[in-house]
Design a protein around this motif. Sequence first.
Motif, mmCIF file in Angstrom:
data_model
loop_
_atom_site.group_PDB
_atom_site.id
_atom_site.type_symbol
_atom_site.label_atom_id
_atom_site.label_comp_id
_atom_site.label_asym_id
_atom_site.label_seq_id
_atom_site.Cartn_x
_atom_site.Cartn_y
_atom_site.Cartn_z
ATOM 1 N N PRO A 29 0.518 57.465 -40.787
ATOM 2 C CA PRO A 29 1.376 56.371 -41.266
ATOM 3 C C PRO A 29 2.647 56.140 -40.463
ATOM 4 O O PRO A 29 3.218 55.059 -40.525
ATOM 5 C CB PRO A 29 1.724 56.812 -42.690
ATOM 6 C CG PRO A 29 1.604 58.305 -42.671
ATOM 7 C CD PRO A 29 0.462 58.582 -41.751
ATOM 8 N N HIS A 30 3.085 57.134 -39.689
ATOM 9 C CA HIS A 30 4.323 56.978 -38.927
ATOM 10 C C HIS A 30 4.083 56.403 -37.525
ATOM 11 O O HIS A 30 4.998 56.384 -36.694
ATOM 12 C CB HIS A 30 5.056 58.318 -38.832
ATOM 13 C CG HIS A 30 5.354 58.909 -40.178
ATOM 14 N ND1 HIS A 30 6.008 58.214 -41.167
ATOM 15 C CD2 HIS A 30 5.076 60.132 -40.703
ATOM 16 C CE1 HIS A 30 6.121 58.980 -42.237
ATOM 17 N NE2 HIS A 30 5.560 60.128 -41.986
ATOM 18 N N THR A 31 2.864 55.940 -37.280
ATOM 19 C CA THR A 31 2.510 55.340 -35.995
ATOM 20 C C THR A 31 2.355 53.839 -36.150
ATOM 21 O O THR A 31 1.711 53.365 -37.091
ATOM 22 C CB THR A 31 1.193 55.936 -35.463
ATOM 23 O OG1 THR A 31 1.386 57.334 -35.212
ATOM 24 C CG2 THR A 31 0.772 55.253 -34.181
ATOM 25 N N LEU A 32 2.952 53.084 -35.226
ATOM 26 C CA LEU A 32 2.749 51.641 -35.183
ATOM 27 C C LEU A 32 1.399 51.362 -34.533
ATOM 28 O O LEU A 32 1.146 51.776 -33.403
ATOM 29 C CB LEU A 32 3.876 50.985 -34.372
ATOM 30 C CG LEU A 32 3.769 49.478 -34.145
ATOM 31 C CD1 LEU A 32 3.884 48.719 -35.467
ATOM 32 C CD2 LEU A 32 4.836 49.001 -33.161
ATOM 33 N N ASP A 33 0.535 50.660 -35.235
ATOM 34 C CA ASP A 33 -0.822 50.397 -34.749
ATOM 35 C C ASP A 33 -1.180 48.946 -35.065
ATOM 36 O O ASP A 33 -1.514 48.607 -36.204
ATOM 37 C CB ASP A 33 -1.812 51.343 -35.417
ATOM 38 C CG ASP A 33 -3.244 51.145 -34.932
ATOM 39 O OD1 ASP A 33 -3.472 50.281 -34.065
ATOM 40 O OD2 ASP A 33 -4.141 51.855 -35.431
ATOM 41 N N VAL A 34 -1.123 48.063 -34.056
ATOM 42 C CA VAL A 34 -1.358 46.635 -34.289
ATOM 43 C C VAL A 34 -2.816 46.350 -34.631
ATOM 44 O O VAL A 34 -3.137 45.233 -35.054
ATOM 45 C CB VAL A 34 -0.919 45.797 -33.071
ATOM 46 C CG1 VAL A 34 0.588 45.912 -32.851
ATOM 47 C CG2 VAL A 34 -1.699 46.168 -31.820
#
Length: 408
Positions: free
Chosen positions: A326-331
């Motif tokens: 959840p702490h990763t930005l994933d487009v």
Amino acid sequence: MADQLPTYPITDRTCPYDPPAGLLALQEQAPLVRVQLPTGPAWLVTRYDAARALLDDPRMSSDMGREGFPTLYRQKMRPVLKGSFMRMDGDQHAFYRTMLAGEFSVKRVQAMRPEIEQACDQLLDEMIRQGPPANLHQAYGVPVSSRSICQLLGVPYEDADFFTTHLEALFDPHRAGAPERIAESKAALSGYLDELVSRKEKEPGDDMISRLVADYLIPGKVDRPELLLTSYLLLAAGHETTASMITTGTAALLMHPGQLAALREEPHLLRGAVEELLRYLSIFQFGITRVATEDVRVGDQTVAAGEGIIVSPLLGNRDQDVYDDPHTLDVRRRGRPHLSFGHGPHLCVGHTLARIELQTAFERLLTRLPDLRLAVPESEVPFRTETLVFGTIDLPVAWGEQPAKTPA
């Protein structure tokens, strides 16, 4: 003992994009954790499922006049939202939602897209004409947001400097002198809107305030103070949060070049990327407040009647039981909807407009400036972590050919 409870809000961040470590520690304890607010103890809702359940529960009241209603303010001030539809429950709240639903319908907001796109292009033309560097917030984020909400409401955009200055006071309630500044700004904006409503009564236009005047004020379905407060809140909410999302979302993409590259290579990812940015940033960071009118059971915990809660979208949007990594930005992320617009009967009434603005603003920015980059090191980009709206309002950006480095 109340003095042994963790103090809330917690704002200390080591990475601007990650929730404070103290908040994540509370999330590990339980879905609901007792915390100490300036006004007394309350429950902090740390988990996604508990947040959705409580925001959908009619026993959780938005009425801040009720005994036990929680407040996050350290300074005593007259609440801006008191008496507004945002602080109503049941049929009373439903009346105002119905009144505004047509104004924020997908059809009406989609019809605004060409004008929003035109505004974005005009602002980018001016940025390009002046040349880099530019503060993206002032040159693009704020005016895109201001033009859109002005267009919808029927507020003259040439008055943007006036209301932008006064709206800034509302989103920093912990600043010294905030109660006085907020009261003065609210009075100034209310006076401005009162004059605008008078003009709409005489010369109505094709805009929200004109329609509300004709359909609700003149027939006596709402009184003038109700209309003024509703217009005031829509102007405020539609301005600051979207402007900050445009700027802070751009900063996040520039600081995550792999995600930005994926978005450039696969433009069809844009709509999902906007939702991911909303989840990842959770810019309305301190939470949504309610008070229980009856005992409410959540899992093996009970919120007693008269106890307040703070639902944290920031923590719900980072719940590892709901979102992978959840702490990763994933487009490319797909999955359950985020909590950044709230949930339940009080879901943000303007979410359709906000989404169209963000999709258009990012699409035009990335298309027109394919080589956009930060004009300063990442460590020099300032983030606001102690205001109601998280993010940066100072984002120096550049584009075009980079200057040659001077040999050592």
